[in-house]
Motif scaffolding. Sequence first.
Motif, PDB file in Angstrom:
ATOM      1  N   GLY A  61       0.584  29.166  11.161  1.00 54.93           N
ATOM      2  CA  GLY A  61       0.646  30.496  10.569  1.00 54.93           C
ATOM      3  C   GLY A  61      -0.235  31.510  11.269  1.00 54.93           C
ATOM      4  O   GLY A  61       0.110  32.697  11.365  1.00 54.93           O
ATOM      5  N   PHE A  62      -1.403  31.076  11.776  1.00 60.79           N
ATOM      6  CA  PHE A  62      -2.295  31.994  12.483  1.00 60.79           C
ATOM      7  C   PHE A  62      -1.619  32.544  13.738  1.00 60.79           C
ATOM      8  O   PHE A  62      -1.658  33.748  14.004  1.00 60.79           O
ATOM      9  N   GLU A  63      -0.991  31.660  14.512  1.00 62.89           N
ATOM     10  CA  GLU A  63      -0.324  32.107  15.734  1.00 62.89           C
ATOM     11  C   GLU A  63       0.890  32.982  15.387  1.00 62.89           C
ATOM     12  O   GLU A  63       1.172  33.974  16.086  1.00 62.89           O
ATOM     13  N   LEU A  64       1.584  32.640  14.317  1.00 65.34           N
ATOM     14  CA  LEU A  64       2.711  33.465  13.881  1.00 65.34           C
ATOM     15  C   LEU A  64       2.235  34.878  13.548  1.00 65.34           C
ATOM     16  O   LEU A  64       2.838  35.870  13.989  1.00 65.34           O
ATOM     17  N   CYS A  65       1.152  34.974  12.791  1.00 67.89           N
ATOM     18  CA  CYS A  65       0.615  36.282  12.424  1.00 67.89           C
ATOM     19  C   CYS A  65       0.171  37.052  13.664  1.00 67.89           C
ATOM     20  O   CYS A  65       0.418  38.264  13.788  1.00 67.89           O
ATOM     21  N   ARG A  66      -0.471  36.352  14.602  1.00 70.64           N
ATOM     22  CA  ARG A  66      -0.933  37.007  15.833  1.00 70.64           C
ATOM     23  C   ARG A  66       0.247  37.611  16.603  1.00 70.64           C
ATOM     24  O   ARG A  66       0.176  38.756  17.078  1.00 70.64           O
ATOM     25  N   GLN A  67       1.323  36.843  16.737  1.00 67.60           N
ATOM     26  CA  GLN A  67       2.478  37.342  17.493  1.00 67.60           C
ATOM     27  C   GLN A  67       3.173  38.486  16.760  1.00 67.60           C
ATOM     28  O   GLN A  67       3.655  39.433  17.391  1.00 67.60           O
ATOM     29  N   ILE A  68       3.221  38.409  15.448  1.00 71.11           N
ATOM     30  CA  ILE A  68       3.832  39.478  14.660  1.00 71.11           C
ATOM     31  C   ILE A  68       3.050  40.780  14.845  1.00 71.11           C
ATOM     32  O   ILE A  68       3.631  41.854  15.029  1.00 71.11           O
ATOM     33  N   ARG A  69       1.722  40.683  14.796  1.00 67.75           N
ATOM     34  CA  ARG A  69       0.885  41.879  14.920  1.00 67.75           C
ATOM     35  C   ARG A  69       0.873  42.439  16.341  1.00 67.75           C
ATOM     36  O   ARG A  69       0.630  43.623  16.538  1.00 67.75           O
ATOM     37  N   ASP A  71       3.494  42.551  18.335  1.00 68.01           N
ATOM     38  CA  ASP A  71       4.814  43.113  18.642  1.00 68.01           C
ATOM     39  C   ASP A  71       4.971  44.438  17.905  1.00 68.01           C
ATOM     40  O   ASP A  71       4.971  44.461  16.672  1.00 68.01           O
ATOM     41  N   PRO A  72       5.081  45.570  18.615  1.00 64.33           N
ATOM     42  CA  PRO A  72       5.187  46.876  17.946  1.00 64.33           C
ATOM     43  C   PRO A  72       6.311  46.960  16.928  1.00 64.33           C
ATOM     44  O   PRO A  72       6.209  47.701  15.948  1.00 64.33           O
ATOM     45  N   GLU A  73       7.387  46.191  17.127  1.00 65.02           N
ATOM     46  CA  GLU A  73       8.519  46.256  16.213  1.00 65.02           C
ATOM     47  C   GLU A  73       8.263  45.539  14.894  1.00 65.02           C
ATOM     48  O   GLU A  73       8.953  45.787  13.904  1.00 65.02           O
ATOM     49  N   THR A  74       7.288  44.647  14.873  1.00 68.40           N
ATOM     50  CA  THR A  74       6.999  43.886  13.647  1.00 68.40           C
ATOM     51  C   THR A  74       5.558  44.053  13.167  1.00 68.40           C
ATOM     52  O   THR A  74       5.181  43.489  12.137  1.00 68.40           O
ATOM     53  N   ALA A  75       4.762  44.819  13.898  1.00 72.10           N
ATOM     54  CA  ALA A  75       3.315  44.890  13.641  1.00 72.10           C
ATOM     55  C   ALA A  75       2.961  45.357  12.236  1.00 72.10           C
ATOM     56  O   ALA A  75       1.920  44.976  11.699  1.00 72.10           O
ATOM     57  N   ASN A  76       3.797  46.175  11.635  1.00 72.37           N
ATOM     58  CA  ASN A  76       3.470  46.746  10.329  1.00 72.37           C
ATOM     59  C   ASN A  76       4.095  46.014   9.144  1.00 72.37           C
ATOM     60  O   ASN A  76       3.980  46.460   8.010  1.00 72.37           O
ATOM     61  N   ILE A  77       4.756  44.877   9.403  1.00 74.22           N
ATOM     62  CA  ILE A  77       5.331  44.109   8.295  1.00 74.22           C
ATOM     63  C   ILE A  77       4.192  43.427   7.524  1.00 74.22           C
ATOM     64  O   ILE A  77       3.377  42.713   8.122  1.00 74.22           O
ATOM     65  N   PRO A  78       4.094  43.617   6.213  1.00 80.09           N
ATOM     66  CA  PRO A  78       3.036  42.956   5.435  1.00 80.09           C
ATOM     67  C   PRO A  78       3.106  41.438   5.576  1.00 80.09           C
ATOM     68  O   PRO A  78       4.195  40.858   5.601  1.00 80.09           O
TER      69      PRO A  78
END
Length: 331
Positions: A61-69, A71-78
């Motif tokens: 989950g930590f790596e998933l969150c890091r990659q999400i944040r 990526d500009p297209e997904t960075a703001n997803i809660p």
Amino acid sequence: MKQRILIADDDEKVLTLLSSSLKKAGYDTSQALNGAGALEAIRNEKPDLILADVAMPEMDGFELCRQIRNDPETANIPFIFLTAKGELQDRVTGLGLGADDYISKPFHISEVTARIKSILQRMAYMRPPAPAQEPETDLKGNLEQLNLAEVLQTLQMTQKTGGLKITNGNKVGKIYFDRGAIVQATLDKYKSEEAMYRILAWEEGLFEFDSSDRAETRAIATPINKLLMEGFDQRAEYLRYKEAMPAFDMVLKISDIEKADEAKPAAQKVLVLINGQRTIQDVINVSPINYLATTKLLYTFLKKGMVEIVEMFSDQKGPRDYGQLAQELYE
């Protein structure tokens, strides 16, 4: 249109429970059994919120969150971590990566849905307003409805620049942001971290964010999550002392001048403020040292009999046993 929640967990029973419960609560859901599958689904679906376990195969989950944040297209997803790990370091790691919340297993589904609802409402409040000729207030409310930590993390997540004014009675504090980072805080004569920590100690008040209000100088470089951790640690200890002490609207006076004269320099800075007219809260408010350190000193002065209350309330049954209180405070 229903909001979509992406649930990532390697436990199929947890996936089924959460998916069924969230659908009953009015959400659409999608599922992933590992971090890699979740990342692919998130990039394809752009869900409204991500609920993810920490310990998952292929990608945690930590790596998933890091990659999400990243990526500009997904960075703001809660992003909410849902995990059996409850250690402080895990929470710090998750929040440091930009997670919005952290729920430990075992959980009650009503808690999960309540937190999801709160975060999605907060995101709705922060949608960019229509263009205007004059600067508008971006966010305002009552700290009893939306706590200060949520307000600060929302401003961080949405990369806001401007000033957050917090009003508590006749006290007005300000916390300034530059592209989501806290760069300055002011409260009366206090600035920087000390002003920030004093504001975080407030239990109630009104807040209002103004994007046209900018800091004159940048004095804070500490990351917001570290500021919040330190600030709320201080606040928790301060409230424990406050509960153990007389009411903070009581007036103090020096009762043992000889002991007061022998006090160390740091203690003298507080003792000099005790004049038989200031209340406990007054002394804390004007103290030149940290508010928690001031509170601890006042507690010690009372315990040692160096200071006393000018007038006790009628329902107070004799003096407090500060030796016993000290023991209780650390049990």
